[in-house]
Scaffold this active site. Sequence first.
Site, PDB file in Angstrom:
ATOM      1  N   GLU A 217      49.316 -20.235  35.696  1.00 37.37           N
ATOM      2  CA  GLU A 217      50.316 -21.266  34.956  1.00 37.37           C
ATOM      3  C   GLU A 217      51.361 -20.625  33.909  1.00 37.37           C
ATOM      4  O   GLU A 217      50.880 -20.167  32.739  1.00 37.37           O
ATOM      5  CB  GLU A 217      49.283 -22.432  35.164  1.00 37.37           C
ATOM      6  CG  GLU A 217      49.860 -23.837  34.695  1.00 37.37           C
ATOM      7  CD  GLU A 217      49.678 -24.379  36.048  1.00 37.37           C
ATOM      8  OE1 GLU A 217      49.652 -23.889  37.612  1.00 37.37           O
ATOM      9  OE2 GLU A 217      50.079 -25.124  35.675  1.00 37.37           O
TER      10      GLU A 217
ATOM     11  N   CYS B 223      52.558 -55.628   2.859  1.00 38.24           N
ATOM     12  CA  CYS B 223      51.989 -57.582   1.804  1.00 38.24           C
ATOM     13  C   CYS B 223      52.686 -56.759   0.113  1.00 38.24           C
ATOM     14  O   CYS B 223      52.229 -55.899   0.458  1.00 38.24           O
ATOM     15  CB  CYS B 223      51.030 -57.159   2.716  1.00 38.24           C
ATOM     16  SG  CYS B 223      50.014 -59.122   1.552  1.00 38.24           S
TER      17      CYS B 223
ATOM     18  N   LYS C  53      41.556 -26.587  35.295  1.00 44.00           N
ATOM     19  CA  LYS C  53      42.805 -26.393  35.966  1.00 44.00           C
ATOM     20  C   LYS C  53      44.167 -27.053  34.408  1.00 44.00           C
ATOM     21  O   LYS C  53      43.424 -27.646  34.153  1.00 44.00           O
ATOM     22  CB  LYS C  53      42.646 -27.149  36.800  1.00 44.00           C
ATOM     23  CG  LYS C  53      44.217 -27.666  37.774  1.00 44.00           C
ATOM     24  CD  LYS C  53      43.206 -28.708  38.814  1.00 44.00           C
ATOM     25  CE  LYS C  53      44.992 -29.055  39.970  1.00 44.00           C
ATOM     26  NZ  LYS C  53      46.051 -29.231  38.997  1.00 44.00           N
TER      27      LYS C  53
ATOM     28  N   GLU D 167      56.168  -2.612  11.212  1.00 41.08           N
ATOM     29  CA  GLU D 167      55.576  -1.748  12.350  1.00 41.08           C
ATOM     30  C   GLU D 167      55.640  -1.609  13.541  1.00 41.08           C
ATOM     31  O   GLU D 167      56.622  -1.001  13.951  1.00 41.08           O
ATOM     32  CB  GLU D 167      54.530  -1.419  12.082  1.00 41.08           C
ATOM     33  CG  GLU D 167      53.879   0.106  10.860  1.00 41.08           C
ATOM     34  CD  GLU D 167      52.175  -0.118  10.648  1.00 41.08           C
ATOM     35  OE1 GLU D 167      51.866   0.968  10.447  1.00 41.08           O
ATOM     36  OE2 GLU D 167      51.504  -0.877  10.814  1.00 41.08           O
ATOM     37  N   TYR D 168      55.706  -3.131  14.029  1.00 34.85           N
ATOM     38  CA  TYR D 168      56.575  -3.538  15.283  1.00 34.85           C
ATOM     39  C   TYR D 168      58.001  -3.482  15.528  1.00 34.85           C
ATOM     40  O   TYR D 168      58.801  -3.511  16.400  1.00 34.85           O
ATOM     41  CB  TYR D 168      56.180  -4.933  15.716  1.00 34.85           C
ATOM     42  CG  TYR D 168      56.350  -5.323  17.074  1.00 34.85           C
ATOM     43  CD1 TYR D 168      55.225  -4.967  17.996  1.00 34.85           C
ATOM     44  CD2 TYR D 168      57.481  -5.966  16.809  1.00 34.85           C
ATOM     45  CE1 TYR D 168      55.663  -5.066  19.793  1.00 34.85           C
ATOM     46  CE2 TYR D 168      57.932  -6.078  18.557  1.00 34.85           C
ATOM     47  CZ  TYR D 168      56.943  -5.834  19.428  1.00 34.85           C
ATOM     48  OH  TYR D 168      57.459  -6.143  21.036  1.00 34.85           O
TER      49      TYR D 168
ATOM     50  N   GLU E 185      36.874 -22.008  37.078  1.00 30.17           N
ATOM     51  CA  GLU E 185      37.692 -22.208  35.496  1.00 30.17           C
ATOM     52  C   GLU E 185      38.977 -23.916  35.321  1.00 30.17           C
ATOM     53  O   GLU E 185      38.854 -24.138  35.870  1.00 30.17           O
ATOM     54  CB  GLU E 185      38.881 -21.249  35.651  1.00 30.17           C
ATOM     55  CG  GLU E 185      39.790 -20.672  36.463  1.00 30.17           C
ATOM     56  CD  GLU E 185      39.815 -19.712  36.019  1.00 30.17           C
ATOM     57  OE1 GLU E 185      40.284 -18.997  36.080  1.00 30.17           O
ATOM     58  OE2 GLU E 185      41.941 -19.317  36.056  1.00 30.17           O
TER      59      GLU E 185
ATOM     60  N   ARG F 143      56.886 -22.269  41.807  1.00 29.41           N
ATOM     61  CA  ARG F 143      55.783 -22.716  43.217  1.00 29.41           C
ATOM     62  C   ARG F 143      56.525 -23.536  44.461  1.00 29.41           C
ATOM     63  O   ARG F 143      56.966 -22.901  45.356  1.00 29.41           O
ATOM     64  CB  ARG F 143      54.965 -23.592  43.048  1.00 29.41           C
ATOM     65  CG  ARG F 143      54.263 -24.003  44.411  1.00 29.41           C
ATOM     66  CD  ARG F 143      52.764 -23.972  43.862  1.00 29.41           C
ATOM     67  NE  ARG F 143      52.002 -24.758  44.901  1.00 29.41           N
ATOM     68  CZ  ARG F 143      52.194 -26.155  44.990  1.00 29.41           C
ATOM     69  NH1 ARG F 143      52.986 -26.607  44.793  1.00 29.41           N
ATOM     70  NH2 ARG F 143      51.457 -26.365  46.346  1.00 29.41           N
TER      71      ARG F 143
HETATM   72  S1  IVH Z   1      44.299 -21.563  41.605  1.00 29.87           S
HETATM   73  C1  IVH Z   1      44.443 -22.139  46.154  1.00 29.87           C
HETATM   74  N1  IVH Z   1      43.569 -21.896  39.453  1.00 29.87           N
HETATM   75  O1  IVH Z   1      46.676 -26.256  40.934  1.00 29.87           O
HETATM   76  C2  IVH Z   1      44.448 -21.788  45.090  1.00 29.87           C
HETATM   77  N2  IVH Z   1      45.458 -23.705  40.029  1.00 29.87           N
HETATM   78  O2  IVH Z   1      47.414 -27.556  43.313  1.00 29.87           O
HETATM   79  C3  IVH Z   1      45.744 -21.630  43.945  1.00 29.87           C
HETATM   80  N3  IVH Z   1      46.357 -24.671  38.751  1.00 29.87           N
HETATM   81  O3  IVH Z   1      50.264 -25.620  41.492  1.00 29.87           O
HETATM   82  C4  IVH Z   1      45.765 -22.223  43.189  1.00 29.87           C
HETATM   83  N4  IVH Z   1      45.370 -24.191  36.847  1.00 29.87           N
HETATM   84  O4  IVH Z   1      49.520 -24.376  39.504  1.00 29.87           O
HETATM   85  C5  IVH Z   1      44.120 -22.705  40.298  1.00 29.87           C
HETATM   86  N5  IVH Z   1      43.049 -22.190  37.173  1.00 29.87           N
HETATM   87  C6  IVH Z   1      43.828 -22.173  38.327  1.00 29.87           C
HETATM   88  C7  IVH Z   1      44.873 -23.837  38.043  1.00 29.87           C
HETATM   89  C8  IVH Z   1      45.912 -24.106  38.883  1.00 29.87           C
HETATM   90  C9  IVH Z   1      46.248 -25.112  37.578  1.00 29.87           C
HETATM   91  C10 IVH Z   1      47.692 -25.571  39.445  1.00 29.87           C
HETATM   92  C11 IVH Z   1      48.768 -25.121  39.784  1.00 29.87           C
HETATM   93  C12 IVH Z   1      48.429 -25.390  42.041  1.00 29.87           C
HETATM   94  C13 IVH Z   1      47.781 -26.242  41.943  1.00 29.87           C
HETATM   95  C14 IVH Z   1      47.173 -26.146  42.658  1.00 29.87           C
END
Ligand code: IVH
Length: 670
Positions: A175, A427, A117, A35-36, A115, A138
């Site tokens: 990210e 072996c 990273k 369908e999509y 959360e 960035r």
């Molecule tokens: S918050 C000022 N949340 O970490 C705070 N950053 O050193 C803004 N990153 O280049 C960032 N996961 O790409 C935030 N859950 C997350 C993240 C995250 C990865 C990375 C981000 C940034 C680096 C900062």
Amino acid sequence: MDAKIKKRAEELRRLLEYHNYRYYVLDSPEISDAEYDELFDELVKLEKEYPKLQTPDSPTQRVGAPPLDKFPSKRHSIPMLSLNKAMTKEDFLDFDRRMHELIAGEGGKMEYYVEPKYDGLAVELIYENGVLISGSTRGDGITGEEVTANLRTVKTIPLILQAKKPPKLLEARGEVIIFKSDFDKFNKAREKSGEELFANPRNMAAGSLRQLDSRITAQRPLRFIAYGIGRVEGKSFSRQGEAIEFLSSLGFKVSEMQGVFGAVDEVDKFYNKILSRRDSLEYDIDGIVIRVNSFHQQEIAGELSRSPRWAVAWKFPPVQKTTVVENIDVQVGRTGALTPVAHLKPVSVGGVTVSRATLHNEDEVKRKDVRIGDTVIVQRAGDVIPEVVKVITEKRTGKEKEFKMPGRCPVCGSPVARAEGESATRCTSLYCRAQQVERIYHFTSKGGMDIEGLGYKTVEVLVNKEIIKDVADLYLLHKKSDLLIGMERMGEKSVQNLIDSIENSKNRELSGIIFALGIFGVGENMANLLASHFGSMEKLKDASAEELQRIEGVGPIVAKSIYRFFHDRNNISIINRLKEYGVRFPEETTGRRQGIFSGKTFVLTGTLDGYTRAEAKREIENRGGKVSSSVSNKTDFVLAGVDPGSKLDKARKLGVKIIDEDKFKRMIAD
Ligand code: IVH
């Protein structure tokens, strides 16, 4: 062009974006792929007829655009700051103390928004009136590269926001990542075609995002997870958590694991919870990000030039570390394969001390050019054996020694050989002690004879003391229980349990026995196949290599290996002794077993609560079904547990029925 057509095109764009969101972000499609495709084709057709309709926010544009010469630079309207790091709990507690001092009760109780990273690449997306108009990396935080065409190809990035009245302006930040399973698949394909491999998902994401030809980016499995906002007009928030909720409502994928906590203990708990789940997640993370939740309080805390005072990245212990190869020796496995193993100067990797790493085989040592004395990067992921990722050749002094595969087995002294087309050196003796320990241990495994209470170490001791020499000797152990009692971890009770378990194993079904024998190339699937094809050990024993090869799913190498196994005097004598000591070798009805799953093929993905993989498989096969390792048009059901892999995506794409554990249980109960 009349207004009706224009309106239909607009509607199609919205519909397609919506269903794209249901599929990729929510993992919960509302319409079938067919369908999509129908909607998609309709839009393609309209755009072909009326090229003016072909706007950049059209889902048809996700395939990429003609290549650029270079990326324009893009200044961020609000700098994309970096984060201060906390390497230890102490560091985090320091941060918490500073926050309390700075904020000093202003704006009420202080809470943190926390959360994972992600280990990927930060990007910023700009939406005007709900339409994606620009996307950039960035860069140095002030200026990045505009990679809009590339970002448009990322399926989890909405081209149009899901809102009746979107804000006038929205800068979403997050990210770009690649799932570990997608990364592995992609690298495997590259290996096959002889292309250079990516070192890790992060590098692959970075490389993919910086392609001047976005049609290449479109082929890469990139994903976007939103974690923050930049400038916003036409909407305001007072807390980070609120902004995240809003982003989620607009159609962005946001973290599935997040928390708002008032107490440091809760943050600490969250840190440990995420750390313990790290290996089972679909993507790489390297810590948690802790932010003061209230935007008002963030303002009070203020910012330094490069990083905010109100946030910190509490890092996990790294999974890659640098160390020195002190020696390389070889280990002999159950099938006689000689595995080169690097002995390392002990280092803590991801919280575990690592002193050995596998080098897999001779070719791998050559490919990575690992030498004794080298400084190397080692990596540990989950329960996987640590491995050497690469050599830091800059650190070579010239004193390093190259590794040479020995000509004789280090355990029994027999000559070793490497078959054509195989990477393993083996072996040549079937009676090598190293193989015996591995063989016996394998024999007792869950998928094999399912004998409980015999650890690897114990088998090693039993073989070394010559209490047992081969798998058949296990069935004489009851006469030697006095020798067992008092051995490490062996009390009277555990010895009795072991003897009972060995006794029970005499009733093991045929497929289990075939697997337990440890025939090279015969895993659980193959053992099942052979059991249901031949129906008895006698018939399997008598099969010619040609006959074996005629079975669908049995290739020439495995056919030969099975044939050879059953034409080895020692092996036959072991099988005869097993019989003599009471192993029943039950016959099995040939052809597929009949049952509610007759003719149905299942694929398993993720972790189930109530069953191990092997158990779920048995449940299916006992009811006539088949379990296959990959999803295809022939798959009837995908049984998905917790943290399912890419098989689930594939199932959705192909429209295969997906069932969860509860549904599976109900089917079995029926
Ligand atoms: S918050 C000022 N949340 O970490 C705070 N950053 O050193 C803004 N990153 O280049 C960032 N996961 O790409 C935030 N859950 C997350 C993240 C995250 C990865 C990375 C981000 C940034 C680096 C900062």
